[in-house]
Design a protein around this motif. Structure first.
Motif: not given
Length: 123
Positions: A81-105
């Protein structure tokens, strides 16, 4: 593993959008899903991540307080959910996943990617 994003579009500054990422093909229920974005002429950056089982979330500083990641495990869907969108949020957004239960940056830690959905915020 297959990921399909949707929900992008053209909006005015200050508006909201909700992106969806539907996941399929997992052999385990323990994985994390991240959202990344790539603005024109720039590299890909991490936006947010959620651990599907525990619901632990992480956000980039640039979106904290404006974006909210959530999941519906029954639908195998993660939302951004993206609120208060700004021009700098303009981009192609991708989701991605990994075979690991923890997040990574790091995008290198995610072997599976969706095709992306474009978000354009007009100022």
């Amino acid at each position: 593993v297959q990921l399909v994003e949707s929900g992008g579009g053209l909006v005015q500054s200050g508006a909201s959008l909700r992106l969806s990422c539907v996941a399929s093909g997992f052999t385990s229920d323990y994985y994390a899903i991240g959202w990344f974005r790539q603005a024109p002429g720039k590299g890909r950056e991490g936006v947010s991540c959620i651990t599907v089982q525990e619901g632990v979330t992480r956000y980039a500083d640039s979106v904290k307080g404006r974006f909210t990641i959530s999941r519906d495990n029954a639908k195998r869907t993660v939302y951004l959910q993206m609120n208060s969108l700004k021009s700098e949020d303009t981009a192609v957004y991708y989701c991605a996943t990994r075979d690991d239960p923890d997040c990574s940056d790091s995008e290198e830690d995610y072997p599976y990617w969706g095709q992306g959905t474009r978000v354009t915020v007009a100022s």
